[in-house]
Design a protein around this motif. Structure first.
Motif, PDB file in Angstrom:
ATOM      1  N   ALA B 197      43.182  16.824  51.520  1.00 21.23           N
ATOM      2  CA  ALA B 197      41.877  18.207  51.354  1.00 21.23           C
ATOM      3  C   ALA B 197      42.448  19.248  51.606  1.00 21.23           C
ATOM      4  O   ALA B 197      41.441  19.860  51.774  1.00 21.23           O
ATOM      5  CB  ALA B 197      40.909  17.237  52.161  1.00 21.23           C
ATOM      6  N   LEU B 198      43.572  19.607  52.458  1.00 25.08           N
ATOM      7  CA  LEU B 198      43.674  20.936  52.466  1.00 25.08           C
ATOM      8  C   LEU B 198      44.668  21.739  51.573  1.00 25.08           C
ATOM      9  O   LEU B 198      45.031  22.506  51.881  1.00 25.08           O
ATOM     10  CB  LEU B 198      44.502  20.846  53.660  1.00 25.08           C
ATOM     11  N   ARG B 199      45.026  20.596  50.802  1.00 22.61           N
ATOM     12  CA  ARG B 199      45.696  21.116  49.750  1.00 22.61           C
ATOM     13  C   ARG B 199      45.017  22.778  48.705  1.00 22.61           C
ATOM     14  O   ARG B 199      43.505  21.958  48.204  1.00 22.61           O
ATOM     15  CB  ARG B 199      46.302  20.367  48.754  1.00 22.61           C
ATOM     16  N   ARG B 200      45.288  24.125  48.165  1.00 21.78           N
ATOM     17  CA  ARG B 200      44.658  24.471  47.849  1.00 21.78           C
ATOM     18  C   ARG B 200      46.105  24.918  46.299  1.00 21.78           C
ATOM     19  O   ARG B 200      47.491  25.305  46.927  1.00 21.78           O
ATOM     20  CB  ARG B 200      44.184  25.676  48.836  1.00 21.78           C
ATOM     21  N   PRO B 201      46.002  26.059  45.360  1.00 14.03           N
ATOM     22  CA  PRO B 201      46.340  26.825  44.430  1.00 14.03           C
ATOM     23  C   PRO B 201      47.870  27.535  45.652  1.00 14.03           C
ATOM     24  O   PRO B 201      49.131  27.676  45.418  1.00 14.03           O
ATOM     25  CB  PRO B 201      45.950  26.870  44.225  1.00 14.03           C
TER      26      PRO B 201
END
Ligand SMILES: Nc1ncnc2c1ncn2[C@@H]1O[C@H](COP(=O)(O)OP(=O)(O)O)[C@@H](O)[C@H]1O
Ligand SMILES: [Mg+2]
Lengths: 477, 255
Positions: B197-201
């Motif tokens: 859920a915390l993965r971001r580009p």
């Protein structure tokens, strides 16, 4: 890294200034004549002079105790002065008459003697070089029948109470320093809360030593009559001086049936410099006597003094009485502390709780010494002792000396002890979360002391936490 | 990538040790924003050492090589500065801090990181809202907030608490050291869900593990095998499956 932690504990003492105040002092030395001079200066009644003289004669036969786990060069009792008082202190009609320099001194310490400016909810007795210079909020207290004044004033105004209770908990013959205090005590605070009265505000004594080479001997007497309750705070500071000064105070508490007394101390006497030069020798006797269903609770945060020798105790005389001792003692640099408590269970169903947190940093040496004694008649007595030590760095020491004597088989006595080191791993964990080492140490130490801090009255809890912060703060090396 | 400085993390020939013993014997690794890298390898191969050295644990000594983080020399920075710049380590063995509540600890950390960025401290009530929202992510009960940091926590609670801290602090580069060990399958799913859920580009994750299990939930872009202080093989996510099947021995022999 461990040197980095240690450099955190170096700090400057911020109350080390000297006030320029004219004093009336007696030449150094101790003799019957000096005892008589002190008594005469205070216009004391004959019975009190006699009591002092008995104490003095007893003291001559006693030996300075050497069982505490502390070391210091022999004290020359003839080199000290036994009387110093600001000359400006005369019986005051109101606080407006207090010497402005004294008022400034207290303001520098964060204590306002000006009633209007003073934090509501606390009455203060300010003791300067062992002499009370003023007590605030007297009228408001008087409306509830509470007597809060200097010891000297109590001797004049309430001689029957003083005579009845003085020495009733700590007799003059109790120990070497108590005998010395009884002979030469200069002043102190007196408090009486009448039957059924819940004291409407916190009472506070603020001790300040100013004069050089002068022993400090205050006497505090607190009496909570049946069903009464009071919370009492004590704070102390002293100038930085290169010689050691002796502070040998006595505090006696009497909690009559169903009464409750809470006594909290934040002790911040000058601790000496990093090499151990100067600082206060704090050799203090504090004891309370708890009658039926009553409760006496000591909370202390000891951060100052070169040497601390202090065992606030409770004699659990009455059935169902309760005694508590919550203590944080911090030693840094060359400081030494031998402190703890005595809980003497005499009545049935008596209960005592001891929580001691010792923190050692630098070359400091910290000893917990506690005695739990259950007398034959004390059926179902209960004690719980928890004694935790924390070490900061590798050159300090922590010691525990618990003495447990149980003479009644129905008693329950529990003792838990732990020693921990502020771990490099704890500091690194905090730093990895963005928290500086300095803040990490103060966070870890406050966490360690939490159970004691939460016993302190609000105003004091903040002060204690800050003080601990200052004590353990510094530049990161 | 044509310009080296565009790597988020660029580790070159990194050697490091502890107690006079060389453990990392020349690590090369580059990580870009948005990527998930798995570092696998047998026990004792140096995975935690790599994680600790990147976080700046002073117990470890850097013996050679370099590491840059967003173009800046990383290994000279104090650990708290690295944290303030967005590096987060979920510890293999989270540390206990008795008497300091989780809530207080987290708020202090959060505020320190904000202050370092020139932002104001958060209002305690706003923080409470934030933390309660993040706690849902890791399905943690709010009673945990008033407990002392990790003290008396079960192994699984400690690991979840690490992920909660990560969720609150929102790092740019998160290093999860064996966050899966000691977790049952439900906890594993929750933890992995939180991480995903915390993965971001614009952020990257290094997942240290010696089981392939976690990688079913957190799917890596790259897998590296560490053995005897060196990366002996790198590949895509299929390498993890191969390791699952064949173990490490065939790689160790090659090393
Ligand atoms: N504090 C320490 N002191 C000495 N040796 C250590 C220490 N920590 C780790 N090591 C050694 O370093 C090697 C690598 O350990 P580590 O990085 O924890 O491996 P991994 O995380 O891959 O299991 C092991 O041989 C371990 O015994
Ligand atoms: Mg490991």
């Amino acid at each position: 890294m461990s040197t980095a932690i240690e450099s955190l504990v170096n700090r400057e003492y911020q109350y080390g200034f000297v006030s320029d105040i004219e004093s009336d002092t007696v030449a150094p030395g101790l003799s019957e004549d000096v005892v008589r001079i002190i008594s005469a200066k205070k216009n004391e009644p004959e019975w009190l002079l006699e009591w002092r003289l008995k104490a003095y004669r007893r003291w001559l036969t006693m030996k300075e105790p050497h069982w505490p786990n502390v070391t210091y060069p022999p004290i020359d009792y003839q080199a000290s002065r036994y009387w110093s008082a600001p000359t400006s202190v005369k019986p005051l009609q109101s606080l407006d008459e207090v010497d402005p320099e004294l008022v400034r001194t207290y303001e520098k310490l964060g204590i306002s003697l000006n009633e209007q400016k003073f934090l509501s909810g606390v009455a203060v007795d300010a003791i300067f070089d062992s002499v009370s210079v003023g007590t605030t909020m007297k009228e408001e207290l008087a409306a509830h029948g509470v007597i809060f004044c200097s010891f000297g004033e109590a001797v004049k105004e309430h001689p029957d109470l003083v005579r009845k209770y003085l020495g009733s908990v700590v007799p003059y013959s109790d120990n070497f320093f108590a005998a010395l205090n009884s002979a030469v005590f200069s002043d102190g605070s007196f408090c009486y809360v009448p039957k059924g009265v819940k004291c409407p505000m916190e009472l506070s004594t603020y001790f300040r030593i100013n004069a050089a080479d002068t022993g400090q001997f205050e006497r505090t007497l607190i009496i909570a009559d049946e069903g009464a309750s009071v919370s009492y705070l004590e704070g102390c500071t002293a100038p930085k001086r290169s010689t050691n000064q002796l502070h040998a105070a006595v505090v006696e508490i009497i909690a009559l049936d169903n009464a409750a007394v809470k006594y909290s101390t934040v002790q911040n006497w000058y601790a000496g410099d990093a090499e151990g030069k100067g600082g206060i020798y704090n050799f203090v006797t504090k004891r309370g006597k708890a009658h039926t269903n009553s409760k006496i609770s000591w909370t202390q945060v000891e951060t100052g003094s070169a040497i601390t020798w202090k065992y606030p105790s409770v004699i659990l005389q009455g059935d169902n009485s309760t005694g508590e001792f919550y203590s944080v003692a911090v030693v840094n640099n060359m400081q030494q502390a031998d402190t703890g408590t005595k809980m003497i269970h005499i009545g049935k169903n008596t209960k005592s709780t001891i929580v001691s947190k010792g923190i050692s940093a630098g070359h400091g040496n910290n000893s917990y010494r506690g005695r739990v004694k259950v007398m034959p008649r004390a059926d179902n007595a209960r004690n719980y002792t928890q004694c935790d030590s924390m070490l900061i760095g590798n050159r300090c020491g922590a010691h525990t000396f618990p003495y447990i004597e149980v003479e009644n088989p129905s008693a329950t006595v529990e003792h838990e002890a732990s020693t921990s080191k502020i771990g490099e791993d704890q500091i690194f964990y905090c730093k990895q979360r963005g928290i500086s080492a300095e803040q990490a140490v103060s966070m870890i130490v406050s966490g360690f002391c939490r159970e004691v801090f939460q016993e302190l009255p609000m105003e004091f809890a903040l002060e204690a936490q800050q003080l601990l912060g200052i004590t353990l703060e510094g530049s990161v090396g | 990538m044509s310009i080296k400085n565009e790597y988020m993390l660029d580790i070159k020939s990194l050697r490091a040790g502890i107690a006079e013993r060389e453990i990392l014997k020349g690590i090369n690794l580059t990580i870009n924003p948005g990527e998930v890298h798995a570092v696998m390898g047998p026990n004792g191969s140096g995975k935690s050492t790599l994680a600790q050295v990147l976080a700046g644990n002073p117990a470890y000594e850097v013996l050679g090589g370099s590491a840059t983080y967003n173009g800046e020399e990383l290994l000279v920075l104090e650990p708290e500065v690295r944290a303030q710049k967005g590096i987060f380590l979920a510890f293999q063995y989270p540390v206990e801090i008795p008497g300091v509540t989780n809530a207080y600890f987290l708020r202090s950390a959060y505020n320190e990181i904000r202050k370092a960025r020139g932002e104001e401290e958060i209002d305690p009530l706003d923080f409470l809202d934030l933390i309660e929202e993040r706690m849902k992510l890791v399905e943690m009960d709010s009673s945990m907030l008033n407990r002392s940091v990790n003290a008396g926590f079960s192994g699984g609670e400690k690991k979840r608490n690490e992920i909660l801290q990560m969720a609150v602090l929102q790092p740019k580069l998160a290093i999860l050291d064996e966050t899966d060990s000691g977790l049952d399958i439900d906890a594993l799913r929750i933890v992995a869900g939180g991480v995903n859920a915390l993965r971001r580009p614009d952020n990257a994750t290094i997942v240290v593990t010696h089981y392939q299990r976690l990688l079913n939930y957190i799917v890596p872009d790259f897998v590296h095998v560490l053995a005897n202080g060196r990366i002996v093989r790198s590949g895509g996510k299929e390498l993890a499956l191969e390791l699952e099947e064949r173990g490490y021995d065939w790689l160790l022999d090659a090393a």
